[in-house]
Design a protein around this motif. Structure first.
Motif, PDB file in Angstrom:
ATOM      1  N   THR A 337      -2.268  11.215  -6.013  1.00  0.00           N
ATOM      2  CA  THR A 337      -1.920  10.035  -6.804  1.00  0.00           C
ATOM      3  C   THR A 337      -0.611  10.236  -7.557  1.00  0.00           C
ATOM      4  O   THR A 337       0.167   9.294  -7.748  1.00  0.00           O
ATOM      5  CB  THR A 337      -3.046   9.708  -7.804  1.00  0.00           C
ATOM      6  OG1 THR A 337      -4.273   9.545  -7.096  1.00  0.00           O
ATOM      7  CG2 THR A 337      -2.754   8.423  -8.561  1.00  0.00           C
ATOM      8  N   ASP A 350      -6.735   9.486  -0.459  1.00  0.00           N
ATOM      9  CA  ASP A 350      -5.974   8.239  -0.419  1.00  0.00           C
ATOM     10  C   ASP A 350      -5.446   7.888  -1.796  1.00  0.00           C
ATOM     11  O   ASP A 350      -5.538   6.748  -2.232  1.00  0.00           O
ATOM     12  CB  ASP A 350      -6.886   7.131   0.124  1.00  0.00           C
ATOM     13  CG  ASP A 350      -6.117   5.854   0.390  1.00  0.00           C
ATOM     14  OD1 ASP A 350      -4.897   5.926   0.574  1.00  0.00           O
ATOM     15  OD2 ASP A 350      -6.746   4.782   0.395  1.00  0.00           O
ATOM     16  N   ARG A 353      -6.962   5.262  -4.860  1.00  0.00           N
ATOM     17  CA  ARG A 353      -8.295   4.800  -4.479  1.00  0.00           C
ATOM     18  C   ARG A 353      -9.301   5.956  -4.568  1.00  0.00           C
ATOM     19  O   ARG A 353     -10.416   5.805  -5.075  1.00  0.00           O
ATOM     20  CB  ARG A 353      -8.275   4.219  -3.073  1.00  0.00           C
ATOM     21  CG  ARG A 353      -9.618   3.621  -2.634  1.00  0.00           C
ATOM     22  CD  ARG A 353      -9.564   3.046  -1.232  1.00  0.00           C
ATOM     23  NE  ARG A 353      -8.756   1.830  -1.185  1.00  0.00           N
ATOM     24  CZ  ARG A 353      -7.563   1.734  -0.599  1.00  0.00           C
ATOM     25  NH1 ARG A 353      -7.009   2.795  -0.035  1.00  0.00           N
ATOM     26  NH2 ARG A 353      -6.908   0.593  -0.580  1.00  0.00           N
ATOM     27  N   SER A 354      -8.896   7.138  -4.099  1.00  0.00           N
ATOM     28  CA  SER A 354      -9.770   8.312  -4.167  1.00  0.00           C
ATOM     29  C   SER A 354     -10.005   8.740  -5.607  1.00  0.00           C
ATOM     30  O   SER A 354     -11.116   9.138  -5.978  1.00  0.00           O
ATOM     31  CB  SER A 354      -9.145   9.476  -3.380  1.00  0.00           C
ATOM     32  OG  SER A 354      -9.059   9.184  -2.003  1.00  0.00           O
ATOM     33  N   LYS A 357     -12.507   6.475  -7.274  1.00  0.00           N
ATOM     34  CA  LYS A 357     -13.868   6.780  -6.810  1.00  0.00           C
ATOM     35  C   LYS A 357     -14.416   8.035  -7.487  1.00  0.00           C
ATOM     36  O   LYS A 357     -15.590   8.088  -7.863  1.00  0.00           O
ATOM     37  CB  LYS A 357     -13.891   6.954  -5.289  1.00  0.00           C
ATOM     38  CG  LYS A 357     -15.282   7.258  -4.751  1.00  0.00           C
ATOM     39  CD  LYS A 357     -15.376   7.125  -3.256  1.00  0.00           C
ATOM     40  CE  LYS A 357     -16.760   7.504  -2.741  1.00  0.00           C
ATOM     41  NZ  LYS A 357     -17.849   6.799  -3.412  1.00  0.00           N
ATOM     42  N   HIS A 532      -8.731  -0.326 -10.061  1.00  0.00           N
ATOM     43  CA  HIS A 532      -7.484   0.278  -9.591  1.00  0.00           C
ATOM     44  C   HIS A 532      -6.709  -0.732  -8.748  1.00  0.00           C
ATOM     45  O   HIS A 532      -7.288  -1.643  -8.147  1.00  0.00           O
ATOM     46  CB  HIS A 532      -7.752   1.538  -8.768  1.00  0.00           C
ATOM     47  CG  HIS A 532      -8.368   1.272  -7.430  1.00  0.00           C
ATOM     48  ND1 HIS A 532      -9.729   1.041  -7.261  1.00  0.00           N
ATOM     49  CD2 HIS A 532      -7.812   1.189  -6.190  1.00  0.00           C
ATOM     50  CE1 HIS A 532      -9.979   0.842  -5.982  1.00  0.00           C
ATOM     51  NE2 HIS A 532      -8.843   0.924  -5.300  1.00  0.00           N
ATOM     52  N   ASN A 533      -5.401  -0.574  -8.732  1.00  0.00           N
ATOM     53  CA  ASN A 533      -4.520  -1.451  -7.976  1.00  0.00           C
ATOM     54  C   ASN A 533      -3.584  -0.579  -7.155  1.00  0.00           C
ATOM     55  O   ASN A 533      -2.727   0.107  -7.702  1.00  0.00           O
ATOM     56  CB  ASN A 533      -3.723  -2.342  -8.938  1.00  0.00           C
ATOM     57  CG  ASN A 533      -2.909  -3.400  -8.217  1.00  0.00           C
ATOM     58  OD1 ASN A 533      -2.265  -3.127  -7.210  1.00  0.00           O
ATOM     59  ND2 ASN A 533      -2.931  -4.629  -8.744  1.00  0.00           N
ATOM     60  N   THR A 534      -3.788  -0.560  -5.863  1.00  0.00           N
ATOM     61  CA  THR A 534      -2.979   0.316  -5.010  1.00  0.00           C
ATOM     62  C   THR A 534      -1.521  -0.129  -4.955  1.00  0.00           C
ATOM     63  O   THR A 534      -0.631   0.698  -4.741  1.00  0.00           O
ATOM     64  CB  THR A 534      -3.563   0.353  -3.585  1.00  0.00           C
ATOM     65  OG1 THR A 534      -3.652  -0.987  -3.079  1.00  0.00           O
ATOM     66  CG2 THR A 534      -4.934   0.997  -3.573  1.00  0.00           C
TER      67      THR A 534
END
Length: 614
Positions: A337, A350, A353-354, A357, A532-534
């Motif tokens: 990240t 990822d 996103r990871s 989680k 979250h916002n990728t």
């Protein structure tokens, strides 16, 4: 059990109150065992008892004497349960009365695991001197930082004076160059006097290659299983009972005789044991007996590369009963990240996103297909937050980089603050690696001081092969050279210079904020929510306790990002903003916001707000 006595050490050489030496050695294949005292030209014969144990009682051996065991009139060997190796791993053992230390920690009250804020250190590189005594002089610094638990990397005797500690060959013996048995006992006593718990890293999955004489005494290893270090330790094959007792006694010894508060057990996924009761479960049972006898609480924390709750579930629920585990997956997700490379085991993650989680589910892979492993991996966990240890860096993920670069060499000053915040606002136990709190610039590289040329060459080749998966060019620093070790020592002068002093003060404030805010220090995973916002690389982490909310706004991108949080309160007050000028940032975030949280987040920043309810 054949031999376990949680009230006193029985294995090896121990001394009665009368001064008489009591000797116990496990050597099931031997026909004759003698104890040699070269300084007195004395020989003591041992008597064979049940299940391969040999015993003797003698006044010829006294505390301070050097001694060997001799099997069947052949080779002279150090004691596998030696407490002191003053002449390195190949020399004689020294008899020591383990109970002669005068403890001053009777009033020590060990606190709950949920209150652990861990600081991992390597004794040899933590200070210029590289000793327990020198580390003691830094304890006030750690208390001022806000640390509550000091984690010491392995100290079992290894070859020479330079090693991470995972090549130890005498599990009961404290590294002589660090200060030995008395040095460790003194450091633990000093930690307790300052309110610090002590975690000791121990290795029960393998034994180092040089000076490892265990196999000459008995079947300590089995060919049934292979590990990255060779044949596995024999926990379930023929004659395994003596081996199991050896390591159970070792675990209990650290708690009982060294007053250690918790053990961090290295890479337990590499322990091969299909016994009806796993060795970890047996250790847990004996530690629980010790706790009942002494009234002192002790914890077992495991490093585990398996998302398998069996290890941390209680024995009553068919688990092994470990109190907590490290989760590398949080670290991997956080690293990616922050913009670092997705090579090797990082390729499975990822980014944001990871990370989101992991905040919610602890394990990133909890039944999903892992491309790196080429299989479905992991399981769901309902375990409490205090059962997981998280970090943005540790000895492995720094030192196992080819050049040993710390995070301070890989990301910006601002991103370092975000990574620290991301760990300390998590609903898990936070761990810091020595020096990260002020942005240490020196690397932490892999180093050894083996003397066997074949082993030295194996180490060099092994390091090179390890980096193939990461597609790294160039050569790793030679782990055998003393300069590799010297450049890995902390540079304490940095804490008086900028921007390191500002970083240190930021860490202090961050830790103090975690301690003072119930939503952050109460590790209730059911009161955690994450958005979250990728596209914007923003995470909004919400922690709750009763009527208080703490909102953690994390912007991992290099751009300013707008965020709106659909939570209403009369007023939101800022707890901390990494972008604030006092922390070397570019702008102060609003001290107070009314109603909905709608803000522009600075690049690479973390900001914490709380509603006004207490």
């Amino acid at each position: 059990m054949t031999n376990i006595n949680t009230r006193k050490r029985t294995i090896g050489v121990n001394f009665a109150a009368s001064g008489e030496a009591q000797v116990l050695l496990w050597a099931p294949d031997a026909n004759q065992v003698e104890l040699l005292i070269p300084g007195k030209d004395k020989t003591v014969s041992l008597t064979c008892k049940d299940l391969g144990y040999w015993i003797a009682q003698t006044t010829d051996l006294q505390s301070g004497d050097l001694y060997y065991f001799e099997l069947d009139g052949k080779k002279q060997l150090p004691d596998p349960a030696s407490l002191s190796q003053p002449d390195d791993v190949h020399g004689a053992s020294r008899a020591i009365d383990i109970n002669s230390f005068q403890w001053k920690d009777d009033s020590w009250q060990h606190f709950p695991l949920k209150d652990y804020i861990i600081y991992e250190l390597h004794v040899g590189t933590f200070t210029p001197e590289g000793t327990f005594a020198a580390a003691e002089m830094k304890l006030d610094y750690l208390v001022d930082l806000g640390i509550t638990a000091v984690e010491i990397m392995p100290v079992a005797q290894f070859p020479g004076n330079r090693n991470w500690g995972y090549d130890g060959v005498y599990p009961f013996c404290v590294q002589h160059s660090y200060g030995g048995l008395k040095g460790l006992q003194s450091m633990v006593d000093a930690c307790h006097s300052k309110g610090l718990a002590v975690i000791l890293d121990v290795v029960f999955n393998h034994v180092g290659p040089e000076g490892n004489h265990l196999e000459e005494f008995g079947p300590y290893f089995t060919e049934k299983y292979r590990t990255p270090w060779g044949n596995a330790i024999n926990f379930d094959d023929a004659w395994c009972d003596g081996v199991r007792d050896f390591f159970i006694e070792n675990a209990v010894m650290w708690f009982r005789d060294f007053h250690i508060d918790a053990l961090r057990m290295d890479a337990v996924h590499a322990i091969k044991d299909f016994s009806p009761e796993h060795i970890l479960q047996k250790i847990k049972q004996q530690v629980d007996i010790l706790i009942q006898q002494t009234g002192r609480k002790h914890y077992l924390i495991v490093e585990l590369d398996l998302n398998d709750t069996r290890f941390i579930n209680p024995v009553s629920k068919a688990g092994y009963g470990m109190d907590a585990q490290w989760i590398d997956e949080f670290h991997h997700a956080l690293r990616v990240t922050s913009g670092q490379e997705k090579t090797g085991y990082y390729s499975d993650f990822d980014g944001i996103r990871s990370l989101a989680k992991s905040y919610e589910d602890a394990y990133v892979y909890d039944g999903a297909f892992s491309e790196h492993r080429k299989k479905v991996f992991g399981m769901k966990t309902e375990n409490s937050g205090e059962q997981f240890v998280v970090f943005s860096q540790n000895h492995d993920h720094v030192g196992n980089r080819m050049l040993g670069e710390r995070t301070s060499q890989l990301v910006s000053f601002e991103m370092q603050k975000v990574l620290a915040g991301a760990v300390l606002v998590s609903p898990y136990l936070p761990l810091l690696f020595m020096g990260e709190e002020y942005g240490e610039k020196n690397p932490f590289q892999y180093f050894v001081s083996h003397t066997d040329p074949e082993i030295v060459e194996m180490v060099r080749k092994g390091r090179k092969k390890e980096f193939e998966a990461f597609h790294m060019d160039g050569e790793a620093p030679d782990p055998v050279l003393e300069e590799t070790f010297e450049r890995s020592k902390l540079n304490w002068e940095l804490i008086e210079k900028e921007p390191h002093q500002t970083m240190l003060n930021y860490y202090k404030e961050l830790i103090a904020t975690r301690k003072s805010q119930p939503p952050l220090c109460v590790l209730n995973r059911k009161k955690v929510s994450v958005e979250h916002n990728t596209a914007t690389q923003v995470i909004v982490l919400r922690r709750q306790h009763k009527v208080q909310d703490v909102i953690c706004l994390m912007n991992f991108s290099a751009e300013m990002q707008e965020v709106e949080v659909s939570l209403y309160a009369a007023s939101w007050r800022k707890l901390l903003g990494s972008s604030d000028l006092q922390w070397g940032g570019s702008q102060d975030m609003p001290a107070q916001v009314s109603g909905e949280l709608a803000l522009i987040l600075p690049p690479e920043s973390i900001t914490l707000y709380s509603n006004q309810y207490e």
